[in-house]
Design a protein around this motif. Structure first.
Motif, PDB file in Angstrom:
ATOM      1  N   LYS A 136       0.824  -1.205   0.000  1.00 15.88           N
ATOM      2  CA  LYS A 136       0.000   0.000   0.000  1.00 15.88           C
ATOM      3  C   LYS A 136       0.861   1.259   0.000  1.00 15.88           C
ATOM      4  O   LYS A 136       0.565   2.231  -0.697  1.00 15.88           O
ATOM      5  CB  LYS A 136      -0.917  -0.012   1.228  1.00 15.88           C
ATOM      6  CG  LYS A 136      -1.893   1.143   1.286  1.00 15.88           C
ATOM      7  CD  LYS A 136      -2.804   1.013   2.506  1.00 15.88           C
ATOM      8  CE  LYS A 136      -3.771   2.197   2.591  1.00 15.88           C
ATOM      9  NZ  LYS A 136      -4.665   2.085   3.776  1.00 15.88           N
ATOM     10  N   ASP A 137       1.966   1.234   0.768  1.00 14.68           N
ATOM     11  CA  ASP A 137       2.870   2.383   0.838  1.00 14.68           C
ATOM     12  C   ASP A 137       3.465   2.693  -0.538  1.00 14.68           C
ATOM     13  O   ASP A 137       3.515   3.850  -0.954  1.00 14.68           O
ATOM     14  CB  ASP A 137       4.021   2.106   1.816  1.00 14.68           C
ATOM     15  CG  ASP A 137       3.562   2.077   3.261  1.00 14.68           C
ATOM     16  OD1 ASP A 137       2.530   2.699   3.563  1.00 14.68           O
ATOM     17  OD2 ASP A 137       4.231   1.412   4.074  1.00 14.68           O
ATOM     18  N   VAL A 138       3.949   1.647  -1.214  1.00 18.58           N
ATOM     19  CA  VAL A 138       4.610   1.851  -2.505  1.00 18.58           C
ATOM     20  C   VAL A 138       3.610   2.344  -3.547  1.00 18.58           C
ATOM     21  O   VAL A 138       3.905   3.258  -4.329  1.00 18.58           O
ATOM     22  CB  VAL A 138       5.302   0.557  -2.982  1.00 18.58           C
ATOM     23  CG1 VAL A 138       5.964   0.784  -4.336  1.00 18.58           C
ATOM     24  CG2 VAL A 138       6.350   0.103  -1.967  1.00 18.58           C
ATOM     25  N   ARG A 139       2.415   1.786  -3.565  1.00 15.78           N
ATOM     26  CA  ARG A 139       1.403   2.229  -4.519  1.00 15.78           C
ATOM     27  C   ARG A 139       1.032   3.695  -4.276  1.00 15.78           C
ATOM     28  O   ARG A 139       0.864   4.474  -5.221  1.00 15.78           O
ATOM     29  CB  ARG A 139       0.156   1.340  -4.424  1.00 15.78           C
ATOM     30  CG  ARG A 139       0.378  -0.081  -4.955  1.00 15.78           C
ATOM     31  CD  ARG A 139      -0.875  -0.932  -4.791  1.00 15.78           C
ATOM     32  NE  ARG A 139      -1.959  -0.482  -5.660  1.00 15.78           N
ATOM     33  CZ  ARG A 139      -2.177  -0.939  -6.885  1.00 15.78           C
ATOM     34  NH1 ARG A 139      -1.367  -1.871  -7.408  1.00 15.78           N
ATOM     35  NH2 ARG A 139      -3.183  -0.500  -7.602  1.00 15.78           N
ATOM     36  N   LYS A 140       0.925   4.067  -3.027  1.00 22.31           N
ATOM     37  CA  LYS A 140       0.607   5.461  -2.679  1.00 22.31           C
ATOM     38  C   LYS A 140       1.740   6.386  -3.107  1.00 22.31           C
ATOM     39  O   LYS A 140       1.506   7.488  -3.639  1.00 22.31           O
ATOM     40  CB  LYS A 140       0.361   5.572  -1.176  1.00 22.31           C
ATOM     41  CG  LYS A 140      -0.050   6.967  -0.717  1.00 22.31           C
ATOM     42  CD  LYS A 140      -0.325   6.983   0.776  1.00 22.31           C
ATOM     43  CE  LYS A 140      -0.705   8.403   1.237  1.00 22.31           C
ATOM     44  NZ  LYS A 140      -0.967   8.442   2.700  1.00 22.31           N
ATOM     45  N   LEU A 141       2.981   5.952  -2.889  1.00 26.37           N
ATOM     46  CA  LEU A 141       4.145   6.743  -3.280  1.00 26.37           C
ATOM     47  C   LEU A 141       4.181   6.941  -4.795  1.00 26.37           C
ATOM     48  O   LEU A 141       4.413   8.055  -5.283  1.00 26.37           O
ATOM     49  CB  LEU A 141       5.427   6.049  -2.820  1.00 26.37           C
ATOM     50  CG  LEU A 141       6.737   6.717  -3.230  1.00 26.37           C
ATOM     51  CD1 LEU A 141       6.954   8.000  -2.435  1.00 26.37           C
ATOM     52  CD2 LEU A 141       7.917   5.774  -3.046  1.00 26.37           C
ATOM     53  N   ILE A 142       3.943   5.872  -5.537  1.00 23.76           N
ATOM     54  CA  ILE A 142       3.958   5.953  -7.000  1.00 23.76           C
ATOM     55  C   ILE A 142       2.901   6.943  -7.489  1.00 23.76           C
ATOM     56  O   ILE A 142       3.187   7.853  -8.268  1.00 23.76           O
ATOM     57  CB  ILE A 142       3.717   4.569  -7.621  1.00 23.76           C
ATOM     58  CG1 ILE A 142       4.887   3.634  -7.329  1.00 23.76           C
ATOM     59  CG2 ILE A 142       3.513   4.691  -9.135  1.00 23.76           C
ATOM     60  CD1 ILE A 142       4.601   2.177  -7.627  1.00 23.76           C
ATOM     61  N   THR A 170      16.986   0.130 -12.112  1.00 26.47           N
ATOM     62  CA  THR A 170      16.844   1.540 -11.738  1.00 26.47           C
ATOM     63  C   THR A 170      16.518   1.672 -10.253  1.00 26.47           C
ATOM     64  O   THR A 170      16.197   0.686  -9.573  1.00 26.47           O
ATOM     65  CB  THR A 170      15.738   2.203 -12.579  1.00 26.47           C
ATOM     66  OG1 THR A 170      14.554   1.387 -12.514  1.00 26.47           O
ATOM     67  CG2 THR A 170      16.166   2.343 -14.034  1.00 26.47           C
ATOM     68  N   LYS A 171      16.554   2.916  -9.744  1.00 23.25           N
ATOM     69  CA  LYS A 171      16.324   3.170  -8.311  1.00 23.25           C
ATOM     70  C   LYS A 171      15.379   4.364  -8.116  1.00 23.25           C
ATOM     71  O   LYS A 171      15.607   5.204  -7.250  1.00 23.25           O
ATOM     72  CB  LYS A 171      17.662   3.427  -7.612  1.00 23.25           C
ATOM     73  CG  LYS A 171      18.627   2.259  -7.636  1.00 23.25           C
ATOM     74  CD  LYS A 171      19.971   2.602  -7.040  1.00 23.25           C
ATOM     75  CE  LYS A 171      20.772   3.499  -7.965  1.00 23.25           C
ATOM     76  NZ  LYS A 171      22.156   3.730  -7.495  1.00 23.25           N
ATOM     77  N   ILE A 172      14.333   4.419  -8.901  1.00 24.41           N
ATOM     78  CA  ILE A 172      13.421   5.568  -8.848  1.00 24.41           C
ATOM     79  C   ILE A 172      12.675   5.627  -7.525  1.00 24.41           C
ATOM     80  O   ILE A 172      12.506   6.709  -6.936  1.00 24.41           O
ATOM     81  CB  ILE A 172      12.431   5.520 -10.027  1.00 24.41           C
ATOM     82  CG1 ILE A 172      13.196   5.647 -11.348  1.00 24.41           C
ATOM     83  CG2 ILE A 172      11.389   6.619  -9.916  1.00 24.41           C
ATOM     84  CD1 ILE A 172      12.354   5.427 -12.583  1.00 24.41           C
ATOM     85  N   ILE A 173      12.230   4.492  -7.017  1.00 29.30           N
ATOM     86  CA  ILE A 173      11.524   4.458  -5.726  1.00 29.30           C
ATOM     87  C   ILE A 173      12.433   4.980  -4.620  1.00 29.30           C
ATOM     88  O   ILE A 173      12.050   5.847  -3.828  1.00 29.30           O
ATOM     89  CB  ILE A 173      11.050   3.026  -5.389  1.00 29.30           C
ATOM     90  CG1 ILE A 173      10.138   2.466  -6.491  1.00 29.30           C
ATOM     91  CG2 ILE A 173      10.366   3.004  -4.030  1.00 29.30           C
ATOM     92  CD1 ILE A 173       8.808   3.148  -6.622  1.00 29.30           C
ATOM     93  N   MET A 174      13.649   4.462  -4.567  1.00 30.80           N
ATOM     94  CA  MET A 174      14.609   4.877  -3.539  1.00 30.80           C
ATOM     95  C   MET A 174      14.911   6.370  -3.629  1.00 30.80           C
ATOM     96  O   MET A 174      14.901   7.085  -2.622  1.00 30.80           O
ATOM     97  CB  MET A 174      15.899   4.076  -3.681  1.00 30.80           C
ATOM     98  CG  MET A 174      16.940   4.375  -2.612  1.00 30.80           C
ATOM     99  SD  MET A 174      18.559   3.655  -3.000  1.00 30.80           S
ATOM    100  CE  MET A 174      19.197   4.897  -4.132  1.00 30.80           C
ATOM    101  N   GLU A 175      15.177   6.857  -4.849  1.00 29.92           N
ATOM    102  CA  GLU A 175      15.523   8.261  -5.024  1.00 29.92           C
ATOM    103  C   GLU A 175      14.353   9.176  -4.672  1.00 29.92           C
ATOM    104  O   GLU A 175      14.550  10.285  -4.150  1.00 29.92           O
ATOM    105  CB  GLU A 175      15.980   8.497  -6.458  1.00 29.92           C
ATOM    106  CG  GLU A 175      17.347   7.870  -6.744  1.00 29.92           C
ATOM    107  CD  GLU A 175      17.662   7.760  -8.224  1.00 29.92           C
ATOM    108  OE1 GLU A 175      16.773   8.077  -9.050  1.00 29.92           O
ATOM    109  OE2 GLU A 175      18.797   7.348  -8.558  1.00 29.92           O
ATOM    110  N   LEU A 212      12.084  12.880  -0.398  1.00 32.87           N
ATOM    111  CA  LEU A 212      11.075  13.177   0.622  1.00 32.87           C
ATOM    112  C   LEU A 212      11.659  13.089   2.035  1.00 32.87           C
ATOM    113  O   LEU A 212      10.911  13.030   3.012  1.00 32.87           O
ATOM    114  CB  LEU A 212       9.904  12.199   0.482  1.00 32.87           C
ATOM    115  CG  LEU A 212       9.120  12.271  -0.839  1.00 32.87           C
ATOM    116  CD1 LEU A 212       8.102  11.150  -0.926  1.00 32.87           C
ATOM    117  CD2 LEU A 212       8.452  13.632  -0.999  1.00 32.87           C
ATOM    118  N   LYS A 213      12.996  13.052   2.099  1.00 31.72           N
ATOM    119  CA  LYS A 213      13.720  13.006   3.380  1.00 31.72           C
ATOM    120  C   LYS A 213      13.460  11.714   4.147  1.00 31.72           C
ATOM    121  O   LYS A 213      13.451  11.686   5.378  1.00 31.72           O
ATOM    122  CB  LYS A 213      13.357  14.203   4.272  1.00 31.72           C
ATOM    123  CG  LYS A 213      13.427  15.556   3.592  1.00 31.72           C
ATOM    124  CD  LYS A 213      14.823  15.856   3.079  1.00 31.72           C
ATOM    125  CE  LYS A 213      14.888  17.245   2.433  1.00 31.72           C
ATOM    126  NZ  LYS A 213      16.198  17.518   1.799  1.00 31.72           N
TER     127      LYS A 213
END
Length: 317
Positions: free
Chosen positions: A29-35, A182-187, A192-193
């Motif tokens: 849920k966290d990752v989907r919300k972040l995307i 790639t590292k788009i999620i991490m970056e 977002l600190k």
């Protein structure tokens, strides 16, 4: 034998991986919300109907490109690398093939440069067959195996030329990436600190999307933007992993159509790669046995034995 030190090292690695906090912190849920909030809109993509596929086939060929490299010999400079790339067209047409070889003893490059030279040579042969195919055949869709970034970095002029030809002829070009690095999620998390440690998109997106779900990455989130390459992630099968899809920026308006086409070319019961790419991979691959046969048949026996046969292969115990 497997030493106790090696067993201990692997056991410690297992403990370290289990202790990583980044996976535990990020739920599906966290990752989907972040995307959705920061990277791109998750949506469901339809596959093409039989009628739509017939329409594409009538408009022109689907061309798939892949390259292969194999090496025989010992360490630098006593080796030969064989390169072969293929553009596979319709079943009633001969594929376009280009090949090359590299040998430091003849081509005179340093040990430090050998890896870069090899990458550039492979990209050059792949771009050569792709360019030949689009110039001399009625290609509608050009599918490359891997990220388009490879070509932009390793063979910039040849890549730009291919993109321009595709633009002039109205050809849709796509790169399909199985091994996402790639590292788009991490970056995005870092911006977002939120420090989560090293986290690649392959891991972050594991089981986050439903089958046939995907998202196009917003320009400002992709390091590929400076190379005028757009990218998307899509889950194409029952496997929980995603693949990445690259297109030249000029095809941006057709991105949804390209994603649907790639989905249509994938079997939901496999690992999720278009079957045409697996087909061209099998046809172009040079395996170890073939490489050895080439060397033994067409190189002088004394040269082969003295320069390219490894000492290890002469062991009897």
């Amino acid at each position: 034998m497997i030493s106790k030190d090696l067993i201990d090292a692997v056991s410690n690695l297992d403990k370290s991986l289990k202790q990583r906090k980044n996976i535990a912190k990020l739920t599906r849920k966290d990752v989907r919300k972040l995307i959705t909030g920061e990277i791109g809109d998750i949506k469901f993509f339809d596959t093409f109907s039989i009628e739509k596929l017939k329409e594409i086939k009538n408009a022109g060929d689907i061309c798939v490109v892949d390259g292969s490299v194999n090496r025989i010999g010992a360490n630098y400079p006593n080796y030969v690398e064989f390169f072969q790339s293929m553009a596979l067209l319709g079943s009633d047409q001969e594929p376009v093939v280009r090949a090359d070889i590299l040998c430091p003893l003849v081509d005179n490059f340093s040990e430090k440069d050998q890896f870069d030279i090899s990458k550039k040579t492979l990209c050059a042969t792949e771009l050569a067959v792709a360019t030949d195919a689009v110039l001399n055949h009625n290609v509608k869709i050009l599918m490359m195996d891997g990220t388009l970034m490879r070509y932009a970095l390793e063979a910039e002029n040849e890549y730009k030329n291919l993109v321009n030809v595709c633009k002039d002829k109205g050809i849709l070009m796509v790169g399909v990436v199985e091994e996402v690095s790639t590292k788009i999620i991490m970056e995005t998390m870092i911006s977002l600190k939120q420090e989560i440690g090293m986290l690649f998109d392959r891991e972050a997106l594991f089981n986050v999307l439903d089958m046939n779900e995907g998202f196009i990455v917003d320009d400002h989130k992709s390091r590929k933007e400076k190379y005028e390459i757009e990218q998307a992630f899509i889950r194409t099968s029952k496997e929980p992993s995603v693949i990445a899809i690259d297109i030249p920026k000029i095809n941006r308006n057709d991105f949804n159509k390209i994603i649907s086409f790639v989905l249509t070319m994938c079997d939901e019961n496999t690992r999720g790669i278009p079957f045409l790419l697996d087909m061209v991979d099998k046809k172009t691959r040079i395996d170890n046995k073939q490489a050895e046969i080439l060397a033994k048949k067409y190189l002088d026996t004394e040269i082969y034995q003295s320069i390219f046969r490894t000492q290890r292969s002469k062991r009897v115990i």
